[in-house]
Write a protein that holds these residues in place. Structure first.
Motif, PDB file in Angstrom:
ATOM      1  N   PHE A  13       0.950  -1.075   0.090  1.00  0.00           N
ATOM      2  CA  PHE A  13      -0.077   0.033   0.012  1.00  0.00           C
ATOM      3  C   PHE A  13       0.810   1.309  -0.072  1.00  0.00           C
ATOM      4  CE2 PHE A  13      -3.860  -2.376   2.098  1.00  0.00           C
ATOM      5  CZ  PHE A  13      -4.259  -2.692   0.927  1.00  0.00           C
ATOM      6  N   SER A  14       1.836   1.343   0.861  1.00  0.00           N
ATOM      7  CA  SER A  14       2.657   2.304   0.680  1.00  0.00           C
ATOM      8  C   SER A  14       3.551   2.727  -0.539  1.00  0.00           C
ATOM      9  CB  SER A  14       3.777   2.188   1.841  1.00  0.00           C
ATOM     10  OG  SER A  14       3.431   2.011   3.226  1.00  0.00           O
ATOM     11  N   PHE A  15       3.674   1.520  -1.253  1.00  0.00           N
ATOM     12  CA  PHE A  15       4.405   1.782  -2.483  1.00  0.00           C
ATOM     13  C   PHE A  15       3.240   2.502  -3.617  1.00  0.00           C
ATOM     14  CE2 PHE A  15       5.447   0.149  -6.995  1.00  0.00           C
ATOM     15  CZ  PHE A  15       6.606   0.769  -6.988  1.00  0.00           C
ATOM     16  N   PHE A  66       6.630  11.808   1.462  1.00  0.00           N
ATOM     17  CA  PHE A  66       7.672  11.551   2.476  1.00  0.00           C
ATOM     18  C   PHE A  66       6.864  10.732   3.636  1.00  0.00           C
ATOM     19  CE2 PHE A  66       9.282  15.481   0.318  1.00  0.00           C
ATOM     20  CZ  PHE A  66      10.457  14.934  -0.161  1.00  0.00           C
ATOM     21  N   GLY A  67       5.582  10.919   3.939  1.00  0.00           N
ATOM     22  CA  GLY A  67       5.103  10.139   4.886  1.00  0.00           C
ATOM     23  C   GLY A  67       5.048   8.465   4.595  1.00  0.00           C
ATOM     24  N   CYS A  68       4.850   8.239   3.244  1.00  0.00           N
ATOM     25  CA  CYS A  68       4.901   6.697   2.819  1.00  0.00           C
ATOM     26  C   CYS A  68       6.341   6.490   2.875  1.00  0.00           C
ATOM     27  CB  CYS A  68       4.277   6.926   1.351  1.00  0.00           C
ATOM     28  SG  CYS A  68       2.643   6.858   0.977  1.00  0.00           S
ATOM     29  N   ILE A  69       7.221   7.029   2.581  1.00  0.00           N
ATOM     30  CA  ILE A  69       8.537   6.669   2.508  1.00  0.00           C
ATOM     31  C   ILE A  69       9.012   6.475   3.810  1.00  0.00           C
ATOM     32  CG2 ILE A  69      11.090   7.605   2.379  1.00  0.00           C
ATOM     33  CD1 ILE A  69      10.279   9.029  -0.166  1.00  0.00           C
ATOM     34  N   LEU A 149      -5.076   1.178   4.216  1.00  0.00           N
ATOM     35  CA  LEU A 149      -3.874   1.229   5.077  1.00  0.00           C
ATOM     36  C   LEU A 149      -4.184   1.708   6.602  1.00  0.00           C
ATOM     37  CD1 LEU A 149      -0.853   0.912   4.577  1.00  0.00           C
ATOM     38  CD2 LEU A 149      -0.658   3.354   4.416  1.00  0.00           C
ATOM     39  N   ALA A 150      -5.077   2.336   6.894  1.00  0.00           N
ATOM     40  CA  ALA A 150      -5.353   2.659   8.110  1.00  0.00           C
ATOM     41  C   ALA A 150      -6.200   1.275   8.741  1.00  0.00           C
ATOM     42  CB  ALA A 150      -6.384   3.725   8.230  1.00  0.00           C
TER      43      ALA A 150
END
Length: 215
Positions: A13-15, A66-69, A149-150
Motif C-alpha cells: 500500500f505504501s508503494f 514523504f510520509g509513505c517513505i 492502510l488505516a
C-alpha cells in the motif's frame, strides 16, 4: 493474519500511495498552471483560477509522499524493534497518520472536483485538462488506499492483544515480566524423603546398654 503478512500488505500500500502522490502533485506542478489567454503571460491555477486549490493539492501530495517513505522504512524494520512500547507507538503512529491522510485526501478530492466543475473552459485550460482530471482521479484513489492502510494498521494493533505482534521474544528482556513457574512433580511424595517427623524422637524406657541403678 500474521504480523509478517500485515507488514507486507502495508508495504505494498505504501508503494502504491507513493505513486499516487507523485501523480497528483506532479500533474499540478507541471501542467495545472496555464495562461488564461495568449495575451496574458501570467500563469494561473487551472482549477477555477484558485491558487489555494493547486497549493493544497501539491502540499497534500508532498506530505503523503514523504510520509509513505517514512512508514515504508518503519515497516521494513518493524520486526527488529525490540521494545514492546516502541512497537505499539509505531503502530499507533501509523494508524493516526493513515487516518489523517485519508481525511486530507478526501478534502483534496472534494476541493479539486468542486473547483474543476466551476472552471471556465478556454484554450489554456483545455491543454491542462487531462492533468487536472488525473489529479482529481488519483486523489480519489488515494482516499481508498489510505483508508485500507488505516484498517491494516488497526488490525496490526489488535494483533498485539494476542501477544503475537508486540511481545515476540520479549519476556526474557522485560523486567516487569513474570518469572516462569517452578517445575512441579508428580504430586506423590516418596516415603523415603523424611524418615520421621522433625523434632520428635521415640523414648525407650530401658535403652540398650543402660540399667536403672538400684538404691
Amino acid at each position: 493474519m500474521t504480523a509478517e503478512s500485515s507488514t507486507t500488505a502495508s508495504c505494498v500500500f505504501s508503494f502504491l500511495l507513493q505513486i499516487f502522490s507523485i501523480v497528483v502533485f506532479g500533474s499540478i506542478v507541471n501542467e495545472c498552471y496555464v495562461n488564461k489567454d495568449s495575451q496574458n503571460p501570467e500563469l494561473l491555477c487551472i482549477f477555477n483560477e484558485n491558487e489555494s486549490a493547486c497549493s493544497y493539492g501539491i502540499a497534500v501530495g508532498i506530505i503523503a509522499f514523504f510520509g509513505c517513505i517514512f512508514f515504508f522504512v518503519v515497516d521494513l524494520y518493524f520486526q527488529q524493534i525490540s521494545s514492546v512500547k516502541d512497537r505499539k507507538r509505531a503502530v499507533l503512529l501509523d494508524l493516526g497518520f493513515s487516518g489523517f491522510l485519508s481525511f486530507l485526501w478526501f478534502v483534496a478530492f472534494c476541493f479539486l472536483a468542486n473547483q474543476w466543475q466551476r472552471t471556465t473552459m478556454s484554450k489554456g485550460v483545455s491543454q491542462g485538462a487531462d492533468a487536472a482530471r488525473a489529479a482529481i482521479t488519483f486523489s480519489f484513489f488515494s482516499i481508498i488506499v489510505w483508508v485500507a492502510l488505516a484498517v491494516k494498521a488497526l488490525q496490526r494493533y489488535r494483533l498485539g492483544t494476542d501477544m503475537s505482534l508486540f511481545a515476540t521474544d520479549q519476556f526474557a528482556t522485560d523486567p516487569n515480566a513474570a518469572y516462569p513457574g517452578y517445575p512441579t512433580g508428580s504430586g506423590i511424595e516418596s516415603t523415603e524423603t523424611y524418615q520421621s517427623p522433625p523434632f520428635t524422637e521415640t523414648l525407650d524406657a530401658n535403652p540398650k546398654g543402660y540399667q536403672v541403678p538400684a538404691y
